[in-house]
Design a protein around this motif. Structure first.
Motif, PDB file in Angstrom:
ATOM      1  N   ARG A  28       0.812  -1.213   0.000  1.00 27.56           N
ATOM      2  CA  ARG A  28       0.000   0.000   0.000  1.00 27.56           C
ATOM      3  C   ARG A  28       0.849   1.268   0.000  1.00 27.56           C
ATOM      4  NH1 ARG A  28      -2.942  -2.948   4.147  1.00 27.56           N
ATOM      5  NH2 ARG A  28      -1.906  -1.607   5.635  1.00 27.56           N
ATOM      6  N   ALA A  29       2.165   1.135   0.134  1.00 23.53           N
ATOM      7  CA  ALA A  29       3.029   2.314   0.161  1.00 23.53           C
ATOM      8  C   ALA A  29       2.954   3.018  -1.191  1.00 23.53           C
ATOM      9  CB  ALA A  29       4.467   1.912   0.473  1.00 23.53           C
ATOM     10  N   PRO A  30       2.828   4.337  -1.184  1.00 21.89           N
ATOM     11  CA  PRO A  30       2.715   5.057  -2.447  1.00 21.89           C
ATOM     12  C   PRO A  30       4.020   5.013  -3.224  1.00 21.89           C
ATOM     13  CG  PRO A  30       2.909   6.611  -0.645  1.00 21.89           C
ATOM     14  CD  PRO A  30       2.790   5.244  -0.037  1.00 21.89           C
ATOM     15  N   CYS A  77       5.789  11.948   3.952  1.00 16.44           N
ATOM     16  CA  CYS A  77       6.515  11.019   4.822  1.00 16.44           C
ATOM     17  C   CYS A  77       7.379  11.729   5.856  1.00 16.44           C
ATOM     18  CB  CYS A  77       7.384  10.088   3.986  1.00 16.44           C
ATOM     19  SG  CYS A  77       8.697  10.940   3.095  1.00 16.44           S
ATOM     20  N   VAL A  78       7.945  10.909   6.730  1.00 19.16           N
ATOM     21  CA  VAL A  78       8.868  11.351   7.771  1.00 19.16           C
ATOM     22  C   VAL A  78      10.174  10.589   7.567  1.00 19.16           C
ATOM     23  CG1 VAL A  78       9.309  11.469  10.252  1.00 19.16           C
ATOM     24  CG2 VAL A  78       6.974  11.735   9.383  1.00 19.16           C
ATOM     25  N   LEU A  79      11.280  11.317   7.599  1.00 15.29           N
ATOM     26  CA  LEU A  79      12.611  10.739   7.457  1.00 15.29           C
ATOM     27  C   LEU A  79      13.392  10.993   8.732  1.00 15.29           C
ATOM     28  CD1 LEU A  79      15.096   9.642   5.804  1.00 15.29           C
ATOM     29  CD2 LEU A  79      15.437  12.019   5.072  1.00 15.29           C
ATOM     30  N   GLN A 100       5.351   6.742   6.392  1.00 18.79           N
ATOM     31  CA  GLN A 100       4.358   7.711   5.947  1.00 18.79           C
ATOM     32  C   GLN A 100       3.921   8.519   7.168  1.00 18.79           C
ATOM     33  OE1 GLN A 100       1.270   6.227   3.228  1.00 18.79           O
ATOM     34  NE2 GLN A 100       2.473   4.342   3.095  1.00 18.79           N
ATOM     35  N   THR A 101       3.284   9.634   6.944  1.00 19.70           N
ATOM     36  CA  THR A 101       2.882  10.490   8.064  1.00 19.70           C
ATOM     37  C   THR A 101       1.867   9.823   8.979  1.00 19.70           C
ATOM     38  OG1 THR A 101       1.286  11.581   6.613  1.00 19.70           O
ATOM     39  CG2 THR A 101       3.429  12.654   6.888  1.00 19.70           C
ATOM     40  N   ASP A 102       1.162   8.790   8.486  1.00 15.27           N
ATOM     41  CA  ASP A 102       0.227   8.061   9.346  1.00 15.27           C
ATOM     42  C   ASP A 102       0.898   6.872  10.035  1.00 15.27           C
ATOM     43  OD1 ASP A 102       0.483   6.148   7.358  1.00 15.27           O
ATOM     44  OD2 ASP A 102      -1.639   6.112   6.827  1.00 15.27           O
TER      45      ASP A 102
END
Length: 121
Positions: A28-30, A77-79, A100-102
């Motif tokens: 499901r990852a974009p 996203c978050v890195l 991802q941000t979620d």
């Protein structure tokens, strides 16, 4: 009739062999198109100054002894980058993590590309 029933049974059994890979979180990852000249190769081994140049100001900067964590984020996203010194040198990225941000998983290269694309806009 027996042949038809046998075929139906075979199809039902084979239907149970269908892969469920599409239901895993990674499926499901974009997918994000990453321009040439971007990617993990530019991040791993980068200094804090290089990261700031690539992604802008970090949203978090945590230091513990000689180690440092810089966190970058956008709507995608978050890195998290983890910098450690090599010998007496400046700390550089030796490990990174993305999500991802979620909180869902995202490919590391896709996240780096998304952050770099967002920086260019």
């Amino acid at each position: 009739m027996k042949k038809l029933a046998g075929s139906a049974l075979l199809l039902a059994l084979l239907g149970g062999c269908v892969s469920t890979a599409a239901t895993t979180p990674m499926a499901r990852a974009p997918m994000i198109s990453i321009p040439a000249g971007t990617g993990l190769g530019q991040v791993v081994g980068a200094s804090a100054a290089s990261l700031t140049h690539m992604f802008g100001a970090p949203i978090a900067d945590v230091r513990e002894g000689t180690a440092r964590k810089l966190q970058f984020s956008n709507a995608t996203c978050v890195l998290d980058t983890y910098l450690y010194p090599k010998g007496n040198g400046e700390p550089v990225v030796t490990y990174l993590d993305t999500r991802q941000t979620d909180g869902s998983p995202i490919d590391r290269a896709s996240c780096v590309g998304a952050l770099q694309i967002g920086r260019r806009k």
